[in-house]
Design a protein around this motif. Structure first.
Motif, PDB file in Angstrom:
ATOM      1  N   ARG A  69     -48.154  45.422 -25.667  1.00  0.00           N
ATOM      2  CA  ARG A  69     -47.731  46.101 -24.445  1.00  0.00           C
ATOM      3  C   ARG A  69     -48.346  47.498 -24.374  1.00  0.00           C
ATOM      4  NH1 ARG A  69     -41.601  46.336 -24.494  1.00  0.00           N
ATOM      5  NH2 ARG A  69     -41.888  46.220 -26.760  1.00  0.00           N
ATOM      6  N   SER A  95     -45.139  52.524 -17.580  1.00  0.00           N
ATOM      7  CA  SER A  95     -45.542  51.295 -18.252  1.00  0.00           C
ATOM      8  C   SER A  95     -46.912  50.861 -17.758  1.00  0.00           C
ATOM      9  CB  SER A  95     -44.510  50.186 -17.992  1.00  0.00           C
ATOM     10  OG  SER A  95     -44.424  49.916 -16.602  1.00  0.00           O
ATOM     11  N   PHE A 132     -40.622  51.552 -25.385  1.00  0.00           N
ATOM     12  CA  PHE A 132     -40.897  50.116 -25.431  1.00  0.00           C
ATOM     13  C   PHE A 132     -39.645  49.318 -25.784  1.00  0.00           C
ATOM     14  CE2 PHE A 132     -45.395  51.520 -26.089  1.00  0.00           C
ATOM     15  CZ  PHE A 132     -45.939  50.836 -25.014  1.00  0.00           C
ATOM     16  N   ALA A 158     -48.537  51.505 -22.264  1.00  0.00           N
ATOM     17  CA  ALA A 158     -47.863  52.534 -21.470  1.00  0.00           C
ATOM     18  C   ALA A 158     -48.848  53.677 -21.282  1.00  0.00           C
ATOM     19  CB  ALA A 158     -46.587  53.015 -22.155  1.00  0.00           C
ATOM     20  N   HIS A 205     -36.856  55.053 -17.831  1.00  0.00           N
ATOM     21  CA  HIS A 205     -38.013  55.766 -17.307  1.00  0.00           C
ATOM     22  C   HIS A 205     -37.623  57.039 -16.567  1.00  0.00           C
ATOM     23  CE1 HIS A 205     -42.324  55.415 -16.463  1.00  0.00           C
ATOM     24  NE2 HIS A 205     -42.075  55.980 -15.307  1.00  0.00           N
ATOM     25  N   ALA A 241     -37.514  48.615 -22.734  1.00  0.00           N
ATOM     26  CA  ALA A 241     -38.104  47.836 -21.650  1.00  0.00           C
ATOM     27  C   ALA A 241     -37.482  46.444 -21.590  1.00  0.00           C
ATOM     28  CB  ALA A 241     -39.612  47.725 -21.852  1.00  0.00           C
TER      29      ALA A 241
END
Length: 249
Positions: free
Chosen positions: A107, A128, A54, A109, A219, A57
């Motif tokens: 958020r 995500s 996170f 994932a 990622h 991101a």
């Protein structure tokens, strides 16, 4: 999160999964409640990894804490045998268990738990968003969650019927539809031998991402083995600390 809290979280998640077995459709495909528990257990120790995920991101706003949900949703990818029209082939082959996670800022994932060549479950990717979970919660009882990755379409499959989860409409003659799209692009086809981009890769069921978008820099699945090692060390260390506390010298 403390080591003791981590262990308790893992045990709690396992208990919840044991009380919520996978559907009959999943069991028919060889996926059991025990598999769901083992797949979810592979997520143990990944809170710190997810915090880093996170933090990297583009929309990161500051430090967060992360909670891994107790769910493990079985996800199926379009079957090459079904595309080829083989008798009795199911529309989808099992690909991975989707395990949602949520950061303290809202958020989300998804951890993808896959079975390794040795039979052990491991985290093979982090995507995500909570795409799989969102669709899985819409499934009718007894249905499988099917993903057609080439067009990023999601379906419910039950009793041989395929229904689009985008609009709730039944898809008539789905096999003929996917055969028209991909039959000439299966492994061994001229399309495949020529190395054309966008072919149907039946050897790589797990796609780079679960929401159809480009993968962020953080990622890259090349660091997944390191993540797995972190998880193993965290769980092992937690168990050792608890052992010392309960068995003082």
């Amino acid at each position: 999160m403390s080591r003791r809290a981590l262990v308790l979280a893992v045990l709690t998640g396992a208990a919840l999964l044991m009380t919520a077995p996978v559907s009959g459709a999943a069991q028919a495909a060889g996926i059991s409640s025990a598999d769901a528990v083992a797949a979810h257990a592979a997520a143990a120790g990944f809170q710190d990894v997810l915090v880093g995920f996170f933090a990297q991101a583009p929309d990161a706003k500051g430090p967060v804490t992360v909670e891994v949900a107790p769910d493990a949703f079985p996800v199926y990818e379009l079957s090459p045998d079904f595309v080829a029209g083989k008798p009795d082939a199911a529309p989808g082959d099992f690909a991975y268990f989707a395990i949602p996670a949520r950061a303290s800022d809202g958020r989300t994932a998804t951890l993808w738990s896959v079975r390794g060549s040795d039979g052990a479950w491991q985290i093979g990717n982090i995507a995500s968003g909570d795409v799989e979970g969102g669709y899985a919660r819409k499934l009718p009882a007894g249905a499988q969650l099917l993903h057609e990755p080439q067009i990023d379409a999601w379906y419910a499959v039950r009793d041989g019927r395929v229904t689009s989860l985008a609009d709730g409409k039944a898809v008539a003659d789905y096999q003929r539809t996917v055969a028209a799209r991909y039959a000439d692009k299966l492994p061994g086809s001229a399309y495949d031998r020529n190395g054309e981009a966008g072919g149907y890769d039946a050897t790589s069921q797990v796609m780079p991402r679960g929401d159809g978008g480009p993968a962020p820099a953080g990622h890259d699945t090349g660091w997944v083995p390191l993540l797995i090692l972190v998880g193993v060390l965290a769980v092992s260390g937690a168990g050792y600390v608890l052992h010392l506390r309960r068995n003082p010298a």
